[in-house]
Write a protein that holds these residues in place. Sequence first.
Motif, short mmCIF file in Angstrom:
data_model
loop_
_atom_site.label_atom_id
_atom_site.label_comp_id
_atom_site.label_asym_id
_atom_site.label_seq_id
_atom_site.Cartn_x
_atom_site.Cartn_y
_atom_site.Cartn_z
N ILE A 68 12.33 16.44 -2.24
CA ILE A 68 12.08 16.95 -0.88
C ILE A 68 10.61 17.33 -0.74
O ILE A 68 9.97 17.02 0.28
CB ILE A 68 13.01 18.15 -0.58
N VAL A 69 10.05 17.99 -1.75
CA VAL A 69 8.62 18.34 -1.73
C VAL A 69 7.78 17.07 -1.62
O VAL A 69 6.82 17.00 -0.85
CB VAL A 69 8.24 19.17 -2.97
N ASN A 70 8.16 16.06 -2.38
CA ASN A 70 7.47 14.77 -2.35
C ASN A 70 7.50 14.20 -0.94
O ASN A 70 6.48 13.75 -0.41
CB ASN A 70 8.16 13.83 -3.33
N PHE A 71 8.67 14.22 -0.31
CA PHE A 71 8.81 13.70 1.05
C PHE A 71 7.93 14.47 2.04
O PHE A 71 7.26 13.89 2.89
CB PHE A 71 10.26 13.76 1.49
N VAL A 72 7.94 15.80 1.93
CA VAL A 72 7.14 16.62 2.85
C VAL A 72 5.65 16.31 2.69
O VAL A 72 4.92 16.22 3.68
CB VAL A 72 7.45 18.12 2.62
N ILE A 73 5.20 16.13 1.46
CA ILE A 73 3.79 15.81 1.23
C ILE A 73 3.45 14.45 1.85
O ILE A 73 2.43 14.31 2.54
CB ILE A 73 3.46 15.82 -0.28
N ILE A 74 4.29 13.45 1.63
CA ILE A 74 4.04 12.13 2.21
C ILE A 74 4.03 12.21 3.73
O ILE A 74 3.15 11.66 4.39
CB ILE A 74 5.08 11.11 1.72
N ALA A 75 5.00 12.92 4.30
CA ALA A 75 5.07 13.05 5.76
C ALA A 75 3.83 13.75 6.30
O ALA A 75 3.26 13.35 7.32
CB ALA A 75 6.33 13.80 6.16
N LYS A 84 4.76 15.54 -9.50
CA LYS A 84 5.24 15.70 -10.88
C LYS A 84 4.22 16.40 -11.77
O LYS A 84 4.59 17.26 -12.57
CB LYS A 84 5.57 14.33 -11.46
N ASP A 85 2.94 16.03 -11.63
CA ASP A 85 1.93 16.51 -12.57
C ASP A 85 1.17 17.75 -12.12
O ASP A 85 0.57 18.43 -12.95
CB ASP A 85 0.93 15.39 -12.86
N PHE A 112 8.35 30.34 -11.24
CA PHE A 112 9.70 30.59 -11.72
C PHE A 112 9.78 30.72 -13.23
O PHE A 112 10.87 30.90 -13.78
CB PHE A 112 10.64 29.47 -11.24
N GLN A 113 8.65 30.59 -13.93
CA GLN A 113 8.60 30.65 -15.39
C GLN A 113 9.53 29.62 -16.03
O GLN A 113 10.17 29.88 -17.04
CB GLN A 113 8.96 32.06 -15.88
N GLN A 114 9.59 28.43 -15.41
CA GLN A 114 10.47 27.37 -15.90
C GLN A 114 10.02 26.05 -15.28
O GLN A 114 9.44 26.04 -14.20
CB GLN A 114 11.91 27.68 -15.48
N ASP A 115 10.31 24.95 -15.96
CA ASP A 115 10.04 23.63 -15.38
C ASP A 115 11.03 23.42 -14.24
O ASP A 115 12.22 23.21 -14.47
CB ASP A 115 10.16 22.53 -16.43
N PHE A 116 10.53 23.49 -13.02
CA PHE A 116 11.39 23.49 -11.84
C PHE A 116 12.15 22.18 -11.67
O PHE A 116 13.29 22.17 -11.20
CB PHE A 116 10.54 23.78 -10.60
N SER A 117 11.55 21.08 -12.07
CA SER A 117 12.21 19.78 -11.86
C SER A 117 13.41 19.57 -12.78
O SER A 117 14.22 18.69 -12.54
CB SER A 117 11.21 18.64 -12.05
N THR A 118 13.54 20.39 -13.82
CA THR A 118 14.68 20.22 -14.73
C THR A 118 15.81 21.20 -14.45
O THR A 118 16.78 21.24 -15.21
CB THR A 118 14.23 20.38 -16.20
N LEU A 119 15.70 21.98 -13.40
CA LEU A 119 16.77 22.92 -13.07
C LEU A 119 18.05 22.16 -12.73
O LEU A 119 18.01 21.14 -12.03
CB LEU A 119 16.37 23.80 -11.88
N SER A 120 19.15 22.65 -13.25
CA SER A 120 20.42 21.99 -12.97
C SER A 120 21.55 23.01 -13.02
O SER A 120 21.39 24.11 -13.54
CB SER A 120 20.68 20.87 -13.99
N ILE A 149 0.85 -1.20 0.00
CA ILE A 149 0.00 0.00 0.00
C ILE A 149 0.88 1.25 0.00
O ILE A 149 0.56 2.24 -0.66
CB ILE A 149 -0.96 -0.03 1.20
N GLY A 150 2.00 1.19 0.72
CA GLY A 150 2.93 2.31 0.72
C GLY A 150 3.49 2.58 -0.67
O GLY A 150 3.64 3.74 -1.08
N ALA A 151 3.80 1.53 -1.42
CA ALA A 151 4.31 1.69 -2.78
C ALA A 151 3.24 2.32 -3.68
O ALA A 151 3.54 3.21 -4.49
CB ALA A 151 4.76 0.35 -3.34
N ALA A 152 1.99 1.87 -3.52
CA ALA A 152 0.90 2.45 -4.32
C ALA A 152 0.69 3.91 -3.93
O ALA A 152 0.47 4.78 -4.80
CB ALA A 152 -0.39 1.65 -4.11
N PHE A 153 0.77 4.20 -2.64
CA PHE A 153 0.61 5.57 -2.17
C PHE A 153 1.73 6.46 -2.69
O PHE A 153 1.51 7.61 -3.07
CB PHE A 153 0.58 5.58 -0.63
N LYS A 154 2.95 5.92 -2.76
CA LYS A 154 4.09 6.67 -3.27
C LYS A 154 3.85 7.05 -4.74
O LYS A 154 4.17 8.16 -5.15
CB LYS A 154 5.37 5.86 -3.14
N ALA A 155 3.28 6.13 -5.50
CA ALA A 155 3.00 6.43 -6.91
C ALA A 155 2.01 7.58 -7.03
O ALA A 155 2.15 8.46 -7.89
CB ALA A 155 2.48 5.20 -7.61
#
Length: 137
Positions: free
Chosen positions: A75-82, A39-40, A50-58, A26-32
């Motif tokens: 990190i955002v993903n982790f905070v949401i899950i927590a 992501k979406d 930021f007027q840019q795709d934030f996940s592709t910043l490098s 269930i945790g794996a399904a919840f993670k998805a």
Amino acid sequence: MKKFIKEFKEFINRGSVVDMAVGIMIGAAFKAIVDSLVKDIISPLIGLIFQQDFSTLSASVFGVNIMYGSFIMAIVNFVIIAFVLFCLIKTLNTLHHIGKKKAEEAPAEPTTKICPYCKSEIPVDATRCAHCTSELN
């Protein structure tokens, strides 16, 4: 060797192992679900700011790309899950305490009463007062 296999079968068939396996699935399904949320939905909203795709910043350091945008999204993903887990556990604990309070709130039947004649405390099932020897109803 048979004893080892028997112990292994007992270990696998324990309820806690099965519960743990179900929890992991269930945790794996919840993670998805949370990954898709980040992501979406959240990442594009941050991208609007930021007027840019934030996940592709490098950043390029000595010819190596460091994907810090992807790291920040993790990190955002982790905070949401927590946060969701915190809310879920808090709700379950509240429901657990409500159930306990209702069970505890049931008043205990009195074990003593007051003698109507001498006003002494006596057992509920007494037919005669131990202090004044009056007969009780």
